[in-house]
Write a protein that holds these residues in place. Structure first.
Motif, PDB file in Angstrom:
ATOM      1  N   THR A 212       0.835  -1.207   0.000  1.00  0.00           N
ATOM      2  CA  THR A 212       0.000   0.000   0.000  1.00  0.00           C
ATOM      3  C   THR A 212       0.864   1.249   0.000  1.00  0.00           C
ATOM      4  O   THR A 212       0.618   2.200  -0.754  1.00  0.00           O
ATOM      5  CB  THR A 212      -0.932  -0.004   1.224  1.00  0.00           C
ATOM      6  OG1 THR A 212      -1.784  -1.161   1.170  1.00  0.00           O
ATOM      7  CG2 THR A 212      -1.798   1.245   1.254  1.00  0.00           C
ATOM      8  N   THR A 252      -7.582   3.188  -4.902  1.00  0.00           N
ATOM      9  CA  THR A 252      -6.991   1.906  -4.543  1.00  0.00           C
ATOM     10  C   THR A 252      -6.238   1.991  -3.231  1.00  0.00           C
ATOM     11  O   THR A 252      -6.375   1.125  -2.354  1.00  0.00           O
ATOM     12  CB  THR A 252      -6.031   1.439  -5.652  1.00  0.00           C
ATOM     13  OG1 THR A 252      -6.773   1.158  -6.834  1.00  0.00           O
ATOM     14  CG2 THR A 252      -5.261   0.198  -5.238  1.00  0.00           C
ATOM     15  N   ALA A 256      -7.207  -0.098   0.114  1.00  0.00           N
ATOM     16  CA  ALA A 256      -6.239  -1.053   0.649  1.00  0.00           C
ATOM     17  C   ALA A 256      -5.843  -0.687   2.074  1.00  0.00           C
ATOM     18  O   ALA A 256      -5.705  -1.564   2.941  1.00  0.00           O
ATOM     19  CB  ALA A 256      -5.004  -1.103  -0.246  1.00  0.00           C
ATOM     20  N   LEU A 259      -8.726  -1.551   4.458  1.00  0.00           N
ATOM     21  CA  LEU A 259      -8.860  -2.990   4.623  1.00  0.00           C
ATOM     22  C   LEU A 259      -7.726  -3.555   5.469  1.00  0.00           C
ATOM     23  O   LEU A 259      -7.949  -4.425   6.326  1.00  0.00           O
ATOM     24  CB  LEU A 259      -8.885  -3.662   3.242  1.00  0.00           C
ATOM     25  CG  LEU A 259      -9.066  -5.181   3.211  1.00  0.00           C
ATOM     26  CD1 LEU A 259     -10.313  -5.608   3.980  1.00  0.00           C
ATOM     27  CD2 LEU A 259      -9.128  -5.668   1.769  1.00  0.00           C
ATOM     28  N   CYS A 280      -7.547 -11.194   2.537  1.00  0.00           N
ATOM     29  CA  CYS A 280      -8.252 -10.313   1.603  1.00  0.00           C
ATOM     30  C   CYS A 280      -7.427  -9.069   1.294  1.00  0.00           C
ATOM     31  O   CYS A 280      -7.326  -8.644   0.132  1.00  0.00           O
ATOM     32  CB  CYS A 280      -9.606  -9.906   2.197  1.00  0.00           C
ATOM     33  SG  CYS A 280     -10.836 -11.221   2.233  1.00  0.00           S
ATOM     34  N   TYR A 284      -5.966  -8.359  -2.515  1.00  0.00           N
ATOM     35  CA  TYR A 284      -6.414  -7.145  -3.198  1.00  0.00           C
ATOM     36  C   TYR A 284      -5.232  -6.303  -3.681  1.00  0.00           C
ATOM     37  O   TYR A 284      -5.114  -5.981  -4.875  1.00  0.00           O
ATOM     38  CB  TYR A 284      -7.303  -6.316  -2.275  1.00  0.00           C
ATOM     39  CG  TYR A 284      -7.670  -4.972  -2.853  1.00  0.00           C
ATOM     40  CD1 TYR A 284      -8.474  -4.890  -3.978  1.00  0.00           C
ATOM     41  CD2 TYR A 284      -7.196  -3.793  -2.277  1.00  0.00           C
ATOM     42  CE1 TYR A 284      -8.806  -3.656  -4.531  1.00  0.00           C
ATOM     43  CE2 TYR A 284      -7.529  -2.559  -2.819  1.00  0.00           C
ATOM     44  CZ  TYR A 284      -8.329  -2.489  -3.941  1.00  0.00           C
ATOM     45  OH  TYR A 284      -8.647  -1.275  -4.492  1.00  0.00           O
ATOM     46  N   GLU A 288      -3.444  -5.076  -7.334  1.00  0.00           N
ATOM     47  CA  GLU A 288      -3.546  -3.664  -7.715  1.00  0.00           C
ATOM     48  C   GLU A 288      -2.198  -2.950  -7.762  1.00  0.00           C
ATOM     49  O   GLU A 288      -2.004  -2.041  -8.568  1.00  0.00           O
ATOM     50  CB  GLU A 288      -4.473  -2.931  -6.739  1.00  0.00           C
ATOM     51  CG  GLU A 288      -5.933  -3.363  -6.814  1.00  0.00           C
ATOM     52  CD  GLU A 288      -6.540  -3.083  -8.179  1.00  0.00           C
ATOM     53  OE1 GLU A 288      -6.189  -2.053  -8.789  1.00  0.00           O
ATOM     54  OE2 GLU A 288      -7.349  -3.905  -8.645  1.00  0.00           O
ATOM     55  N   ALA A 332      -6.193 -16.717  -2.036  1.00  0.00           N
ATOM     56  CA  ALA A 332      -7.597 -16.547  -2.402  1.00  0.00           C
ATOM     57  C   ALA A 332      -8.379 -17.828  -2.168  1.00  0.00           C
ATOM     58  O   ALA A 332      -9.538 -17.791  -1.722  1.00  0.00           O
ATOM     59  CB  ALA A 332      -7.696 -16.113  -3.860  1.00  0.00           C
TER      60      ALA A 332
END
Length: 360
Positions: A212, A252, A256, A259, A280, A284, A288, A332
């Protein structure tokens, strides 16, 4: 609504959190320039930066007070990881923290590991290791913790394995447990495997935070370039083909970050309530971050793909860091299994620990 219930929905930072993040942003800005990052690419490790980082208490803070640490929360640790990712810091802080916390959960951690004087790492892959293992920090680690069947095993090598070249510029190496100079079982059985799975979740959570920070940095690089590069007398930042993709990156980053902090809060306070959140967050941003880094490269045109451009350094790490623990699709799959079990558990019986997904 009591304060605890409110906190389940509100992940804004406290003043202490803000101060912590600001301190580490200043540290990495001062100590880890892009020149420092480039100079460490051959080995994936800057020993001087690692020692300076350890001197700030970044390794000690991660461990519980019972292990000689400072008892920082996972939310605290995500803030440090985000700043390390923003700077592309060539240090194995995430691997070391995840392994040291696991070691503390299973037994006594050596003082040298608590302070970071000796580096430890783990196998971050979802599946149990069989045969030689490709580990992201094995080339510089003094201690390794891996999983072997129902056992969590400690390994030490007289000679560190040779580093292998990789797109993420990590100190990655192949490790053969059979060749270890020292090998012993730290713990066995369901509780040991559950502790190892928590360590994997923490590794992915902190990696998500680092990605991130990396993603936000790529946006900043591209935006600064777009504000000064002109075409037909106007900055290219005013063109929709430039501004809209950059706005997408900002969205994004915000998603992120929220989350990741949500996953960290639940892991600290209600670990059995939302065990899928760490995975998750990782899945993600693992998808990205490379796309965002590619946008940053494209915004800069030919400059972006040049070897000396900072954007190119971010692009390769966005791709490599996301794959350091194996295919994110495995994570996943685990998320799917966890959610299915949790749904079943709410209707029939308490949810059981998630089984490892079948190889694909």
């Amino acid at each position: 609504m009591d304060r605890h219930e409110l906190r389940r929905l509100d992940y804004s930072l406290s003043q202490d959190h803000t101060d912590l993040q600001s301190a580490y942003r200043e540290f990495f800005t001062t100590a880890c320039s892009i020149e420092t990052v480039r100079a460490a690419e051959a080995s994936g490790f800057d020993k001087d930066l690692w020692e300076r980082l350890c001197a700030t208490g970044a390794t000690t803070m991660a461990l519980p007070e019972t292990a000689g640490g400072d008892g920082a929360t996972l939310v605290d640790l995500t803030l440090v990881a985000e700043e390390g990712g923003r700077a592309l810091a060539p240090v194995p802080w995430i691997d070391h923290v995840a392994a040291a916390r696991l070691w503390a959960a299973l037994g006594q951690v050596p003082a040298e590991v608590v302070t970071g004087a000796q580096i430890c790492a783990l196998d971050p892959h979802q599946e149990a290791g069989v045969g030689p293992l490709l580990l992201p920090a094995a080339a510089i680690a003094d201690h390794l913790i891996v999983r072997d069947g129902h056992d969590v095993v400690y390994l030490r090598f007289d000679d560190r394995p040779a580093a292998v070249d990789n797109i993420g510029r990590l100190p990655m190496a192949w490790v053969d447990p059979a060749l270890a100079a020292e090998r012993h079982v730290l713990a066995s059985g369901p509780n040991a495997l559950a502790a190892y799975q928590r360590a994997l979740d923490e590794w992915r959570l902190l990696t998500a935070a680092a990605l991130t920070g990396l993603t936000e940095a790529t946006m900043t690089i591209a935006a600064e370039f777009a504000k000064t590069r002109c075409t037909l007398g106007v900055p290219i930042a005013t063109l929709q083909a430039i501004s809209h993709p950059l706005a997408d990156i900002a969205i994004t980053v915000g998603g992120a970050r929220n989350l990741t902090r949500r996953a960290a809060w639940f892991a600290d306070n209600e670990p059995d309530e939302r065990p899928e959140l760490a995975g998750c967050a990782f899945v993600y941003i693992a998808g990205e971050a490379p796309r965002a880094a590619a946008v940053a490269v494209h915004v800069q045109g030919g400059l972006g793909v040049s070897a000396e451009a900072a954007a190119s350094a971010y692009l390769v790490r966005a791709r490599g860091w996301a794959l350091a623990g194996g295919d994110p699709a495995r994570t996943a799959q685990r998320i799917t299994a966890l959610v299915a079990q949790l749904e079943l558990g709410t209707r029939t019986q308490p949810a059981a620990p998630a089984a490892e997904p079948a190889p694909v």
